[in-house]
Design a protein around this motif. Structure first.
Motif, PDB file in Angstrom:
ATOM      1  N   SER A   1       0.981  -1.242  -0.100  1.00 24.04           N
ATOM      2  CA  SER A   1      -0.021  -0.006  -0.060  1.00 24.04           C
ATOM      3  C   SER A   1       0.916   1.201  -0.028  1.00 24.04           C
TER       4      SER A   1
ATOM      5  N   TYR B   1      -4.269   4.977   9.692  1.00 31.24           N
ATOM      6  CA  TYR B   1      -4.620   3.468   9.002  1.00 31.24           C
ATOM      7  C   TYR B   1      -5.078   2.438   9.852  1.00 31.24           C
TER       8      TYR B   1
ATOM      9  N   THR C   1      -6.799  -0.976   5.616  1.00 30.72           N
ATOM     10  CA  THR C   1      -7.688   0.192   4.831  1.00 30.72           C
ATOM     11  C   THR C   1      -6.851   1.597   5.348  1.00 30.72           C
ATOM     12  N   THR C   2      -6.953   2.448   4.537  1.00 32.51           N
ATOM     13  CA  THR C   2      -6.262   3.670   4.862  1.00 32.51           C
ATOM     14  C   THR C   2      -7.518   4.720   5.447  1.00 32.51           C
TER      15      THR C   2
ATOM     16  N   GLN D   1     -14.154   0.551   3.781  1.00 31.65           N
ATOM     17  CA  GLN D   1     -13.606   0.290   2.388  1.00 31.65           C
ATOM     18  C   GLN D   1     -12.289  -0.611   2.888  1.00 31.65           C
ATOM     19  N   ILE D   2     -12.096  -1.717   2.112  1.00 29.52           N
ATOM     20  CA  ILE D   2     -10.962  -2.284   2.319  1.00 29.52           C
ATOM     21  C   ILE D   2     -10.032  -2.446   1.222  1.00 29.52           C
ATOM     22  N   GLU D   3      -8.730  -2.255   1.436  1.00 30.82           N
ATOM     23  CA  GLU D   3      -7.825  -2.607   0.189  1.00 30.82           C
ATOM     24  C   GLU D   3      -6.851  -3.728   0.002  1.00 30.82           C
TER      25      GLU D   3
ATOM     26  N   GLY E   1     -12.453   0.038  -2.931  1.00 28.72           N
ATOM     27  CA  GLY E   1     -12.304  -0.605  -1.839  1.00 28.72           C
ATOM     28  C   GLY E   1     -13.648  -1.359  -1.184  1.00 28.72           C
TER      29      GLY E   1
ATOM     30  N   ARG F   1     -14.339  -5.199  -0.143  1.00 27.41           N
ATOM     31  CA  ARG F   1     -14.977  -5.408   0.903  1.00 27.41           C
ATOM     32  C   ARG F   1     -16.196  -6.425   0.621  1.00 27.41           C
TER      33      ARG F   1
END
Length: 330
Positions: free
Chosen positions: A107, A117, A134-135, A139-141, A168, A172
Motif C-alpha cells: 500500500s 490507517y 485500509t487507509t 472500505q478495504i484495500e 475498496g 470488501r
C-alpha cells in the motif's frame, strides 16, 4: 496502525466505530474536503446500496450516528474514495506453486495520515468474517476471509465515474460475501462499479485471477505460462480497458513496478519470505522509498498465505520494519 474489531449487527458495529472516530478527530467534513460532486455521488450510491447491500447502508448510518455526523457527510466521503483520488498507487500480486498460494500487496499512500490507517477484523452478524487493511474505514484495500479468499486492489485514475461501489467497497463486498475466486468474479460482474481499478484475487484452492474494471467495462485475466501468477499495479493492460488509462496522471512509477513483477514472478520461489522480499524492493523497484521530501511511501505491506491460513503484515516501509503475523482470523 490501528487494529479495530467490528462485531454485532452492521448498525451496532458502525455506531461503535463512529463513537471512536468522534473521540479521535474533529471537523471531519472539513478534513474530508467534501464538495457538491461528492455529495451527489454519495447519495446516489447509498440509494443503490440500500437495495443491493443493505448491511453496508446500516453500517454507514451507524457510523454517522456514533460520530455525530450527517449520513450524507459520511456517504460523500466513503463513496467518493477512488473516484476523486489523490494519485494512483499500490502493487499487488498472487502466486501459486503446488499447494502453496500467496497474495501479496504494497500500500503506497500518504505518510501524513499513517496514524489513521487500520487493520479491521470484521465479524458481523450474517456475514463471512474477514481481516483486512485500509487507509480509512469501511472500505478495504487488501484482506482475506475465513474461507481463504483473498483480494487486493490497485487504483487507476478514472476517466469517468458513475454511482456504485468503488474499489475498496468492491474488495470488501467479495470478502464479506464470497468463498472462492469463482464466486467473487460472478459478484463483480453484477455489481455497479463507480471507480477505475484492478483487483487481484486468490483462494485457498489455488484459483487466481486479476480483474480490470471501471464503470464501462470489465476484463478478467487468468495465469499464463509455466508459473501461475497474476500481478497488477496502476495500469490497465487489457485491450478492452487500456483506452481508459490516464498516462497524463503521475502514478508512482507504475510501469517500472509492473516490469519488476513481470520479471521476478515467473521464476520466483512461492514462499512467504520471498514475497516479503519482493514487496520490500529487494529484487527490483517496488517499495516506494521513505524520502522525507515526498508525501508518499509504502505505508504497509501484506502477505496472505492462503493454504496455511497465515497473515503477515509490515506496518510501515517493508524495507525498514519487519513482517509480523496477525492471527486474529485463526
Amino acid at each position: 496502525m490501528h487494529h479495530t474489531n467490528w462485531r454485532g449487527t452492521p448498525y451496532e458495529a458502525g455506531v461503535a466505530f463512529g463513537k471512536a472516530l468522534r473521540q479521535a478527530q474533529a471537523e471531519l467534513p472539513r478534513l474530508w474536503r467534501l464538495c457538491e460532486e461528492k455529495y451527489a455521488l454519495g447519495q446516489a450510491s447509498m440509494r443503490l446500496c440500500q437495495t443491493l447491500w443493505p448491511a453496508l447502508s446500516e453500517e454507514v448510518e451507524g457510523i454517522a450516528e456514533g460520530a455525530g455526523l450527517r449520513t450524507m457527510d459520511v456517504t460523500a466521503f466513503l463513496f467518493s474514495i477512488y473516484c476523486f483520488p489523490v494519485a494512483p498507487h499500490c502493487s499487488c500480486f498472487a502466486l501459486r506453486d503446488g499447494n502453496r498460494v500467496l497474495l501479496a500487496r504494497n500500500s503506497d499512500f500518504l505518510k501524513s495520515i499513517a496514524p489513521a490507517y487500520d487493520s479491521p477484523f470484521y465479524q458481523l452478524d450474517g456475514a463471512i468474517p474477514f481481516l483486512g487493511s485500509t487507509t480509512s474505514f469501511t472500505q478495504i484495500e487488501d484482506g482475506v476471509n475465513r474461507h481463504g479468499l483473498a483480494a487486493g486492489l490497485t487504483m487507476v485514475y478514472p476517466q469517468e465515474i458513475q454511482p456504485g461501489l468503488n474499489a475498496g467497497l468492491l474488495v470488501r463486498y467479495v470478502l464479506e460475501h464470497c468463498q472462492t475466486v469463482k464466486e467473487a468474479l460472478a459478484a463483480l460482474a453484477q455489481l455497479p462499479v463507480s471507480s477505475a481499478q484492478t483487483i487481484v484475487l486468490a483462494d485457498a484452492h489455488g484459483d487466481l485471477a486479476a480483474v480490470e474494471c471501471n464503470c464501462c467495462a470489465m476484463h478478467v485475466q487468468r495465469p499464463q505460462g509455466t508459473r501461475a501468477f497474476v500481478a497488477r499495479v496502476n495500469l490497465f493492460t487489457s485491450d478492452i480497458l487500456r483506452p481508459f488509462d490516464r498516462p497524463d496522471v503521475p502514478n508512482l512509477q507504475a510501469a517500472r513496478r509492473q516490469d519488476t513483477l513481470c520479471r521476478v514472478l515467473p521464476t520466483a520461489p512461492c514462499t512467504v519470505e520471498y514475497a516479503q522480499e519482493v514487496l520490500a524492493g529487494s529484487h527490483g523497484f517496488l517499495c516506494q522509498p521513505a524520502d522525507p521530501c515526498l508525501p508518499f511511501a509504502t505505508v504497509w505491506s501484506s502477505v496472505y498465505d492462503l493454504a496455511a491460513g497465515h497473515v503477515y503484515r509490515a506496518e510501515g516501509d517493508p524495507a525498514q520494519v519487519p513482517f509480523l503475523p496477525d492471527d486474529r482470523l485463526v
